[in-house]
Motif scaffolding. Structure first.
Motif, mmCIF file in Angstrom:
data_model
loop_
_atom_site.group_PDB
_atom_site.id
_atom_site.type_symbol
_atom_site.label_atom_id
_atom_site.label_comp_id
_atom_site.label_asym_id
_atom_site.label_seq_id
_atom_site.Cartn_x
_atom_site.Cartn_y
_atom_site.Cartn_z
ATOM 1 N N PRO A 1 32.044 14.451 68.521
ATOM 2 C CA PRO A 1 30.614 14.761 67.493
ATOM 3 C C PRO A 1 29.844 13.774 67.241
ATOM 4 O O PRO A 1 28.570 13.676 67.326
ATOM 5 C CB PRO A 1 31.097 15.609 66.410
ATOM 6 N N LYS A 2 30.522 12.602 67.007
ATOM 7 C CA LYS A 2 29.813 11.284 66.443
ATOM 8 C C LYS A 2 28.865 10.784 67.652
ATOM 9 O O LYS A 2 27.932 10.423 67.486
ATOM 10 C CB LYS A 2 30.766 10.174 66.111
ATOM 11 N N GLU A 3 29.414 10.954 68.931
ATOM 12 C CA GLU A 3 28.553 10.567 70.092
ATOM 13 C C GLU A 3 27.296 11.478 70.121
ATOM 14 O O GLU A 3 26.234 10.704 70.606
ATOM 15 C CB GLU A 3 29.598 10.348 71.397
ATOM 16 N N TYR A 4 27.606 12.626 70.040
ATOM 17 C CA TYR A 4 26.380 13.666 70.367
ATOM 18 C C TYR A 4 25.310 13.349 69.099
ATOM 19 O O TYR A 4 24.250 13.316 69.487
ATOM 20 C CB TYR A 4 26.971 14.947 70.269
ATOM 21 N N LEU A 5 25.927 13.245 68.079
ATOM 22 C CA LEU A 5 25.059 12.801 66.832
ATOM 23 C C LEU A 5 24.003 11.634 67.103
ATOM 24 O O LEU A 5 22.902 11.587 66.699
ATOM 25 C CB LEU A 5 25.694 12.873 65.438
ATOM 26 N N LYS A 6 24.733 10.719 67.356
ATOM 27 C CA LYS A 6 24.231 9.266 67.982
ATOM 28 C C LYS A 6 22.937 9.535 68.873
ATOM 29 O O LYS A 6 21.797 8.891 68.763
ATOM 30 C CB LYS A 6 25.058 8.223 68.460
ATOM 31 N N GLN A 7 23.144 10.343 69.869
ATOM 32 C CA GLN A 7 22.274 10.825 70.777
ATOM 33 C C GLN A 7 21.182 11.804 70.440
ATOM 34 O O GLN A 7 20.024 12.041 71.147
ATOM 35 C CB GLN A 7 22.724 11.349 71.892
ATOM 36 N N GLY A 8 21.159 12.260 69.038
ATOM 37 C CA GLY A 8 20.258 13.188 68.495
ATOM 38 C C GLY A 8 20.575 14.430 69.039
ATOM 39 O O GLY A 8 19.593 15.411 69.136
ATOM 40 N N ILE A 9 21.642 15.039 69.506
ATOM 41 C CA ILE A 9 21.950 16.064 69.879
ATOM 42 C C ILE A 9 22.290 17.027 68.671
ATOM 43 O O ILE A 9 23.197 16.280 67.800
ATOM 44 C CB ILE A 9 23.040 16.154 71.070
ATOM 45 N N ASN A 10 21.856 18.228 68.669
ATOM 46 C CA ASN A 10 22.087 19.188 67.465
ATOM 47 C C ASN A 10 23.551 19.669 67.835
ATOM 48 O O ASN A 10 23.828 20.299 68.662
ATOM 49 C CB ASN A 10 21.435 20.296 67.386
ATOM 50 N N ASN B 1 38.049 9.324 67.813
ATOM 51 C CA ASN B 1 37.390 8.157 67.441
ATOM 52 C C ASN B 1 38.254 6.914 66.812
ATOM 53 O O ASN B 1 37.781 5.982 66.885
ATOM 54 C CB ASN B 1 36.266 8.381 66.614
ATOM 55 N N LYS B 2 39.447 7.440 66.567
ATOM 56 C CA LYS B 2 40.447 6.579 65.621
ATOM 57 C C LYS B 2 39.565 5.688 64.532
ATOM 58 O O LYS B 2 39.642 4.371 64.405
ATOM 59 C CB LYS B 2 41.042 5.528 66.668
ATOM 60 N N ASP B 3 38.758 6.579 63.858
ATOM 61 C CA ASP B 3 38.131 6.039 62.922
ATOM 62 C C ASP B 3 38.218 7.158 61.857
ATOM 63 O O ASP B 3 37.444 8.295 61.818
ATOM 64 C CB ASP B 3 36.805 5.763 63.314
ATOM 65 N N ALA B 4 38.474 6.906 60.445
ATOM 66 C CA ALA B 4 38.555 7.826 59.363
ATOM 67 C C ALA B 4 37.304 8.308 58.647
ATOM 68 O O ALA B 4 37.002 9.173 58.168
ATOM 69 C CB ALA B 4 39.756 7.125 58.185
ATOM 70 N N ALA B 5 36.360 7.107 58.929
ATOM 71 C CA ALA B 5 34.851 7.544 58.732
ATOM 72 C C ALA B 5 33.981 8.121 59.759
ATOM 73 O O ALA B 5 32.928 8.117 59.625
ATOM 74 C CB ALA B 5 34.349 6.240 58.064
ATOM 75 N N SER B 6 34.729 8.594 60.747
ATOM 76 C CA SER B 6 33.668 9.031 62.058
ATOM 77 C C SER B 6 32.761 10.392 61.776
ATOM 78 O O SER B 6 31.740 10.025 61.917
ATOM 79 C CB SER B 6 35.043 9.733 63.014
ATOM 80 N N VAL B 7 33.149 11.139 61.130
ATOM 81 C CA VAL B 7 31.926 12.241 60.893
ATOM 82 C C VAL B 7 32.328 12.444 59.231
ATOM 83 O O VAL B 7 33.414 12.711 58.851
ATOM 84 C CB VAL B 7 32.247 13.356 61.569
ATOM 85 N N ASP B 8 31.104 12.209 58.245
ATOM 86 C CA ASP B 8 31.444 12.170 56.943
ATOM 87 C C ASP B 8 31.090 13.701 56.599
ATOM 88 O O ASP B 8 30.810 14.532 57.346
ATOM 89 C CB ASP B 8 30.374 11.250 56.355
ATOM 90 N N ALA B 9 31.622 14.020 55.241
ATOM 91 C CA ALA B 9 31.683 15.530 54.997
ATOM 92 C C ALA B 9 30.278 15.827 54.761
ATOM 93 O O ALA B 9 29.943 17.280 55.056
ATOM 94 C CB ALA B 9 32.179 15.441 53.430
ATOM 95 N N LEU B 10 29.145 15.297 54.542
ATOM 96 C CA LEU B 10 27.944 15.945 54.448
ATOM 97 C C LEU B 10 27.458 16.101 55.999
ATOM 98 O O LEU B 10 26.590 17.091 56.066
ATOM 99 C CB LEU B 10 26.811 14.930 53.924
ATOM 100 N N GLU B 11 27.677 15.390 56.778
ATOM 101 C CA GLU B 11 27.348 15.798 58.220
ATOM 102 C C GLU B 11 27.928 17.046 58.864
ATOM 103 O O GLU B 11 27.458 18.052 59.357
ATOM 104 C CB GLU B 11 27.653 14.581 59.147
ATOM 105 N N VAL B 12 29.306 17.293 58.487
ATOM 106 C CA VAL B 12 30.176 18.273 58.837
ATOM 107 C C VAL B 12 29.265 19.428 58.185
ATOM 108 O O VAL B 12 29.279 20.692 58.758
ATOM 109 C CB VAL B 12 31.500 18.131 58.512
ATOM 110 N N LEU B 13 28.944 19.540 56.931
ATOM 111 C CA LEU B 13 28.408 20.743 56.208
ATOM 112 C C LEU B 13 26.999 20.806 56.782
ATOM 113 O O LEU B 13 26.669 22.000 57.050
ATOM 114 C CB LEU B 13 28.221 20.319 54.726
ATOM 115 N N ARG B 14 26.223 19.968 57.234
ATOM 116 C CA ARG B 14 24.914 20.111 57.796
ATOM 117 C C ARG B 14 25.251 20.926 59.296
ATOM 118 O O ARG B 14 24.377 21.783 59.593
ATOM 119 C CB ARG B 14 24.527 18.582 58.256
ATOM 120 N N MET B 15 26.363 20.434 59.888
ATOM 121 C CA MET B 15 26.603 21.155 61.144
ATOM 122 C C MET B 15 26.917 22.582 61.025
ATOM 123 O O MET B 15 26.549 23.166 61.796
ATOM 124 C CB MET B 15 27.892 20.623 61.956
#
Length: 87
Positions: free
Chosen positions: A3-12, A43-57
């Motif tokens: 999801p992080k990579e998709y979001l970086k590319q502007g993909i909904n 992503n081996k990253d605890a901050a990969s996708v934050d809660a606000l972004e997941v709520l937005r999804m």
């Protein structure tokens, strides 16, 4: 891709359930939990996708993915569902 990579590319990126006939679960909170957990793992990253972004999804992006422009955000003149959670 994650999801992080998709979001970086502007993909909904939207989150939804696939119906009771597939996995017998229509719990959006479970789906949001899985998105955060799997993204952190991949992503081996605890901050990969934050809660606000997941709520937005699960809300705005999901409505956008289905072309529901009349109920994507809380605004005057738009349709809305509202949930309240007692913490």
């Amino acid at each position: 891709m994650t999801p992080k990579e998709y979001l970086k590319q502007g993909i909904n990126v939207g989150i939804g359930t696939d119906g009771a006939s597939s996995n017998n679960c229509l719990d959006m909170f479970r789906e949001m939990f899985l998105v955060t957990g799997l993204a952190k793992y991949l992503n081996k990253d605890a901050a990969s996708v934050d809660a606000l972004e997941v709520l937005r999804m699960a809300t705005v992006n999901g409505a956008k993915a289905m072309g529901l422009t009349d109920c994507d955000v809380l605004a005057e003149g738009k349709y809305a569902d509202l949930i309240m959670i007692d913490m």
